[in-house]
Design an enzyme around this catalytic site. Structure first.
Site, PDB file in Angstrom:
ATOM      1  N   LYS A 106      -2.748   6.670   1.379  1.00  0.00           N
ATOM      2  CA  LYS A 106      -2.411   7.069   2.723  1.00  0.00           C
ATOM      3  C   LYS A 106      -1.702   8.336   2.677  1.00  0.00           C
ATOM      4  CE  LYS A 106      -2.311   4.878   7.170  1.00  0.00           C
ATOM      5  NZ  LYS A 106      -3.439   5.157   7.797  1.00  0.00           N
ATOM      6  N   GLU A 116     -16.099   5.728   4.673  1.00  0.00           N
ATOM      7  CA  GLU A 116     -15.240   5.561   5.763  1.00  0.00           C
ATOM      8  C   GLU A 116     -15.676   6.061   7.139  1.00  0.00           C
ATOM      9  OE1 GLU A 116     -11.501   4.616   5.690  1.00  0.00           O
ATOM     10  OE2 GLU A 116     -10.953   5.309   3.575  1.00  0.00           O
ATOM     11  N   ARG A 133       0.817  -1.258  -0.115  1.00  0.00           N
ATOM     12  CA  ARG A 133      -0.109   0.033   0.045  1.00  0.00           C
ATOM     13  C   ARG A 133       1.030   1.216   0.026  1.00  0.00           C
ATOM     14  NH1 ARG A 133      -4.683   0.302   4.438  1.00  0.00           N
ATOM     15  NH2 ARG A 133      -2.582   0.963   5.726  1.00  0.00           N
TER      16      ARG A 133
HETATM   17  C1  LIG Z   1      -8.793   6.629   6.598  1.00  0.00           C
HETATM   18  C2  LIG Z   1      -8.461   5.040   6.846  1.00  0.00           C
HETATM   19  N1  LIG Z   1      -9.350   4.091   6.594  1.00  0.00           N
HETATM   20  C3  LIG Z   1      -9.001   2.882   6.796  1.00  0.00           C
HETATM   21  C4  LIG Z   1      -8.101   2.547   7.753  1.00  0.00           C
HETATM   22  C5  LIG Z   1      -7.698   1.214   8.139  1.00  0.00           C
HETATM   23  O1  LIG Z   1      -6.810   0.442   7.459  1.00  0.00           O
HETATM   24  P1  LIG Z   1      -5.858  -0.423   7.893  1.00  0.00           P
HETATM   25  O2  LIG Z   1      -6.937  -1.810   8.349  1.00  0.00           O
HETATM   26  O3  LIG Z   1      -5.062  -1.001   6.662  1.00  0.00           O
HETATM   27  O4  LIG Z   1      -5.367  -0.170   9.078  1.00  0.00           O
HETATM   28  C6  LIG Z   1      -7.050   3.296   8.038  1.00  0.00           C
HETATM   29  C7  LIG Z   1      -5.879   3.151   8.857  1.00  0.00           C
HETATM   30  O5  LIG Z   1      -4.961   2.846   8.444  1.00  0.00           O
HETATM   31  C8  LIG Z   1      -7.329   4.932   7.678  1.00  0.00           C
HETATM   32  O6  LIG Z   1      -6.444   5.957   8.086  1.00  0.00           O
END
Ligand SMILES: Cc1ncc(COP(=O)(O)O)c(C=O)c1O
Length: 353
Positions: free
Chosen positions: A190, A231, A88
């Site tokens: 991210k 989200e 990612r």
């Molecule tokens: C905006 C957002 N959505 C979803 C997630 C959850 O992603 P992950 O399960 O990879 O931590 C995160 C955290 O990383 C996030 O910042």
């Protein structure tokens, strides 16, 4: 590499850890210059010294990751799916025109930081873990809107407890009129800009009280039509339908949560549920019996209720997690702490050479 002198256990109340910065012993830094990353080193210094013209400061040319290391019952250390975070981070780097980090360098850096800060890993049974924060930033003298001449890849770590207080205690969320990302923007990457955009709506949600209901964070709808759930704060959304399907939204403006894809797999293969990535309409919540927020920090946080305008929709219960949510939580957390058999490749042992 700096050798870590044996140090005493830190003075930390492990069972009551929150999600706050704690300075740990060593962090990893690697520099990119003239087309390549250097070998990287561990350093005690937790302050970066960068050019005032750095693109990370002015143009948001940066990205980050979040993953965790867990202390198991036998004392060994598990890292959960670091290859997924590495992949990612490469996608995020590509999106904002930064050089990519190989799987090998990413996982090696994470392992070095975990080993060097072993005394900060919360003991098994306390519910805590070691949160790892990799990042890439554009640095170096620059002023125009263009990609940076140099980059830094860093990894630091912080011992943490639950992100939303109370573990499996349901939380309420407030539908925001704001968007965290544009329809064809950077929502799937991210990158810090998405989080800057979420600060005000998040604060508004925390400051709001409606009919005695408090809210843990903002819930975002799809930025194109504002009709579908995307989200939940910094976490993905999932729900269970009346007929027992596991459903989670799919959209190019959602960050692809590693926890969410792990739950999709666990729901299908361990709970034998039909699963789908599809649309979850905000005006059709009656079709769902349970809902939750999921992520590395949020783990699985049951959603008690969602406030959308004047309507407050309660799922399973405002005070207790539903049965599917609980089973998914037990599977996921059991795998992370080494108590439940992990699917192939999900766990990287730090003690292995
Ligand atoms: C905006 C957002 N959505 C979803 C997630 C959850 O992603 P992950 O399960 O990879 O931590 C995160 C955290 O990383 C996030 O910042």
């Amino acid at each position: 590499m700096t050798q870590l002198a044996p140090k005493p256990a830190p003075d930390i109340d492990w069972a009551n850890l929150g999600f706050s910065y704690i300075r740990t012993d060593l962090r990893y830094l690697s520099h990119w210059k003239d087309g390549e990353w250097d070998a990287g080193t561990l350093t005690e210094d937790n302050v970066l010294h960068i050019s005032e013209g750095s693109t990370a400061i002015h143009y948001g040319q940066q990205c980050f990751e979040g993953l965790k290391a867990y202390r198991c019952k036998d004392g060994s250390i598990n890292i959960f799916r670091p290859d997924q975070n590495a992949a990612r981070m490469r996608r995020s780097c590509r999106r904002v025109l930064m050089p990519e980090i190989s799987d090998q360098q990413f996982i090696d850096a994470v392992k070095q930081v975990v080993k060097a800060n072993e005394r900060f890993i919360p003991p098994y049974g306390t519910g805590g873990s070691l949160y790892l924060r990799p990042y890439v930033i554009g640095v170096g003298d620059n002023i125009g809107v263009r990609t940076a001449p140099e980059f830094i890849f860093g990894v630091f770590c912080v011992p943490v407890g639950p992100y939303f207080k109370g573990g499996l205690t349901p939380q309420n969320f407030l539908v925001s009129g704001y968007d965290r990302a544009a329809p064809h923007g950077t929502g799937a990457a991210k990158v810090g800009g998405n989080y800057a955009a979420s600060l005000m709506p998040g604060q508004q949600a925390k400051d709001t009280v409606i009919d005695g209901h408090h809210f843990a964070d903002a819930l975002y709808l799809d930025p194109e039509t504002h009709t579908k759930i995307e989200e939940v704060g910094a976490a993905n959304f999932f729900a269970v339908t009346q007929d027992g399907r596991f459903v989670t939204p799919k959209s190019p403006s959602i960050l692809e949560s590693i926890t969410k894809y792990s739950l999709l797999w666990l729901a299908e293969h361990r709970l034998n549920m039909p699963v789908e990535e599809g649309d979850v309409y905000i005006n059709a919540l009656d079709g769902y019996t349970e809902a939750g927020a999921c992520g590395t920090a949020a783990v699985i946080t049951p959603i008690g209720g969602i406030q959308n305008g004047d309507t407050f929709h309660v799922f399973h219960s405002e005070t207790e997690a539903g049965p599917i949510t609980r089973r998914l939580y037990d599977e996921l957390v059991g795998i992370q702490y080494g108590d439940v058999q992990a699917p192939d490749g999900w766990i990287v042992k730090v003690t292995e050479s």
